[in-house]
Design a protein around this motif. Structure first.
Motif, PDB file in Angstrom:
ATOM      1  N   SER A 102       1.118  -1.334  -0.451  1.00 59.34           N
ATOM      2  CA  SER A 102      -0.031   0.653  -0.048  1.00 59.34           C
ATOM      3  C   SER A 102       1.174   1.362   0.014  1.00 59.34           C
ATOM      4  O   SER A 102       2.013   1.574   0.197  1.00 59.34           O
ATOM      5  N   ILE A 103       0.256   2.262  -0.777  1.00 59.18           N
ATOM      6  CA  ILE A 103       0.626   3.338  -0.397  1.00 59.18           C
ATOM      7  C   ILE A 103       0.451   4.258   0.824  1.00 59.18           C
ATOM      8  O   ILE A 103      -1.092   4.336   0.976  1.00 59.18           O
ATOM      9  N   ILE A 104       1.328   4.961   1.224  1.00 58.85           N
ATOM     10  CA  ILE A 104       0.510   5.529   2.332  1.00 58.85           C
ATOM     11  C   ILE A 104       1.520   7.135   2.199  1.00 58.85           C
ATOM     12  O   ILE A 104       3.067   6.828   2.587  1.00 58.85           O
ATOM     13  N   ILE A 157       5.888   1.504  -8.735  1.00 60.55           N
ATOM     14  CA  ILE A 157       6.463   0.537 -10.263  1.00 60.55           C
ATOM     15  C   ILE A 157       6.954  -0.661  -9.826  1.00 60.55           C
ATOM     16  O   ILE A 157       8.102  -1.201  -9.523  1.00 60.55           O
ATOM     17  N   ASP A 158       6.350  -1.808 -10.195  1.00 59.41           N
ATOM     18  CA  ASP A 158       7.200  -3.507  -9.593  1.00 59.41           C
ATOM     19  C   ASP A 158       7.736  -4.095  -8.628  1.00 59.41           C
ATOM     20  O   ASP A 158       8.673  -3.981  -7.932  1.00 59.41           O
ATOM     21  N   MET A 159       7.304  -3.245  -7.047  1.00 59.14           N
ATOM     22  CA  MET A 159       7.946  -3.351  -6.348  1.00 59.14           C
ATOM     23  C   MET A 159       7.284  -3.898  -4.914  1.00 59.14           C
ATOM     24  O   MET A 159       7.280  -4.166  -4.109  1.00 59.14           O
ATOM     25  N   ALA A 160       5.583  -3.529  -5.937  1.00 54.15           N
ATOM     26  CA  ALA A 160       5.099  -5.040  -4.525  1.00 54.15           C
ATOM     27  C   ALA A 160       5.320  -6.166  -4.324  1.00 54.15           C
ATOM     28  O   ALA A 160       6.421  -7.109  -4.581  1.00 54.15           O
ATOM     29  N   ASP A 161       5.012  -6.604  -3.432  1.00 55.60           N
ATOM     30  CA  ASP A 161       5.218  -8.553  -3.192  1.00 55.60           C
ATOM     31  C   ASP A 161       5.494  -8.914  -4.200  1.00 55.60           C
ATOM     32  O   ASP A 161       4.530  -9.689  -4.815  1.00 55.60           O
ATOM     33  N   PRO A 162       6.759  -9.918  -4.280  1.00 53.94           N
ATOM     34  CA  PRO A 162       6.776 -10.610  -5.346  1.00 53.94           C
ATOM     35  C   PRO A 162       5.847 -12.435  -4.726  1.00 53.94           C
ATOM     36  O   PRO A 162       5.172 -12.613  -5.974  1.00 53.94           O
ATOM     37  N   ALA A 163       5.787 -12.565  -4.430  1.00 57.77           N
ATOM     38  CA  ALA A 163       4.886 -13.293  -3.661  1.00 57.77           C
ATOM     39  C   ALA A 163       2.841 -13.051  -3.608  1.00 57.77           C
ATOM     40  O   ALA A 163       2.403 -14.109  -3.862  1.00 57.77           O
ATOM     41  N   ALA A 164       3.001 -11.782  -4.075  1.00 54.22           N
ATOM     42  CA  ALA A 164       1.490 -11.209  -3.691  1.00 54.22           C
ATOM     43  C   ALA A 164       0.359 -11.973  -5.353  1.00 54.22           C
ATOM     44  O   ALA A 164       1.279 -12.670  -6.240  1.00 54.22           O
ATOM     45  N   THR A 165      -0.282 -12.432  -4.995  1.00 50.87           N
ATOM     46  CA  THR A 165      -1.784 -13.117  -6.067  1.00 50.87           C
ATOM     47  C   THR A 165      -2.582 -12.133  -6.451  1.00 50.87           C
ATOM     48  O   THR A 165      -3.317 -12.137  -7.863  1.00 50.87           O
ATOM     49  N   GLU A 166      -2.704 -10.866  -6.368  1.00 55.62           N
ATOM     50  CA  GLU A 166      -3.885 -10.013  -6.418  1.00 55.62           C
ATOM     51  C   GLU A 166      -3.963  -9.863  -7.747  1.00 55.62           C
ATOM     52  O   GLU A 166      -2.860 -10.067  -8.475  1.00 55.62           O
ATOM     53  N   GLY A 178       3.490  -5.449 -15.786  1.00 50.39           N
ATOM     54  CA  GLY A 178       4.778  -4.851 -16.342  1.00 50.39           C
ATOM     55  C   GLY A 178       5.965  -6.197 -15.678  1.00 50.39           C
ATOM     56  O   GLY A 178       5.452  -7.356 -15.566  1.00 50.39           O
ATOM     57  N   ASN A 179       6.430  -6.450 -14.788  1.00 51.79           N
ATOM     58  CA  ASN A 179       7.660  -7.267 -14.820  1.00 51.79           C
ATOM     59  C   ASN A 179       6.919  -7.526 -13.392  1.00 51.79           C
ATOM     60  O   ASN A 179       7.150  -9.012 -12.706  1.00 51.79           O
ATOM     61  N   ALA A 180       6.631  -6.784 -12.500  1.00 47.24           N
ATOM     62  CA  ALA A 180       5.926  -7.610 -10.704  1.00 47.24           C
ATOM     63  C   ALA A 180       4.643  -6.214 -10.926  1.00 47.24           C
ATOM     64  O   ALA A 180       4.344  -5.305 -11.529  1.00 47.24           O
ATOM     65  N   ARG A 181       4.077  -6.442  -9.858  1.00 44.86           N
ATOM     66  CA  ARG A 181       2.549  -5.809  -9.325  1.00 44.86           C
ATOM     67  C   ARG A 181       3.202  -4.466  -8.952  1.00 44.86           C
ATOM     68  O   ARG A 181       4.440  -4.533  -8.150  1.00 44.86           O
ATOM     69  N   ASP A 182       2.689  -3.287  -9.141  1.00 46.07           N
ATOM     70  CA  ASP A 182       3.372  -2.137  -8.579  1.00 46.07           C
ATOM     71  C   ASP A 182       2.143  -2.200  -6.860  1.00 46.07           C
ATOM     72  O   ASP A 182       1.364  -1.941  -6.972  1.00 46.07           O
ATOM     73  N   ILE A 183       2.823  -0.985  -6.018  1.00 46.33           N
ATOM     74  CA  ILE A 183       2.285  -0.921  -4.867  1.00 46.33           C
ATOM     75  C   ILE A 183       1.274  -0.393  -4.544  1.00 46.33           C
ATOM     76  O   ILE A 183       0.824   1.179  -6.190  1.00 46.33           O
TER      77      ILE A 183
END
Length: 189
Positions: A102-104, A157-166, A178-183
């Motif tokens: 999440s972004i805070i 961008i591309d910095m969320a948990d690599p194990a996330a499944t959203e 992209g390469n990974a999920r965004d925060i």
């Protein structure tokens, strides 16, 4: 609650005494605060912005009060430009809550931090010091006041948990793109 927009309420956008689910929604400009969730809750892919602007508002972006043994999920959300709050200006956790992906950022306060001490951030983008897997910096929204989509140069961008499944963002766009999920609530194209 799914795919909803609650805006400009004189009180809280959402208040739940026992259980609530909020998915792919926007809580914007609610004078009493964005959301107060008690008991079991799941809040995902949601934008909480510009809430808690009435004087002495007890809730800003969100106040989370989990019940032991019940689900307490807060992930892939954007919490920005909220004010007020009795303990934190962005996100207040009244007991331990894992805050994921999440972004805070840029929640306004003079007395309290943006993120309460019982909130445990992982793979989050924070305005303040970002220990562990978290990122510190400006999320670079398209418009910091009203458009909380990420610009192409955002550090989220591309910095969320690599194990996330959203699999979708707050508008139903596919994750990852992209390469990974965004925060945060938005996944950039």
């Amino acid at each position: 609650m799914r795919d909803s927009r609650i805006q400009a309420s004189q009180g809280l956008g959402v208040s739940s005494p026992n259980a609530v689910e909020v998915h792919r929604s926007q809580l914007l400009g609610n004078l009493g605060g964005g959301i107060s969730a008690n008991g079991a809750f799941t809040i995902e892919n949601t934008v909480l912005a510009n809430n808690g602007t009435q004087p002495a508002s007890a809730v800003s972006g969100a106040r989370l009060t989990p019940t032991l043994g019940k689900p307490a999920v807060f992930r892939f959300n954007t919490v920005t430009k909220n004010s007020g709050g009795s303990m934190a200006s962005g996100l207040q956790c009244n007991s331990a809550v894992n805050v994921e992906d999440s972004i805070i950022y840029n929640n306004m306060t003079f007395l309290f931090p943006e993120l309460g001490p019982s909130c445990i951030p992982t793979y989050c983008l924070l305005a303040a010091a970002a220990p562990g897997t978290n990122v510190q910096g400006n999320p670079m929204f398209v418009n910091a006041a009203s458009d909380f989509h990420l610009m192409a140069s955002s550090p989220a961008i591309d910095m969320a948990d690599p194990a996330a499944t959203e699999v979708v963002d707050f508008e139903g766009d596919a994750r990852p793109r992209g390469n990974a999920r965004d925060i945060g609530a938005d996944e950039t194209p």
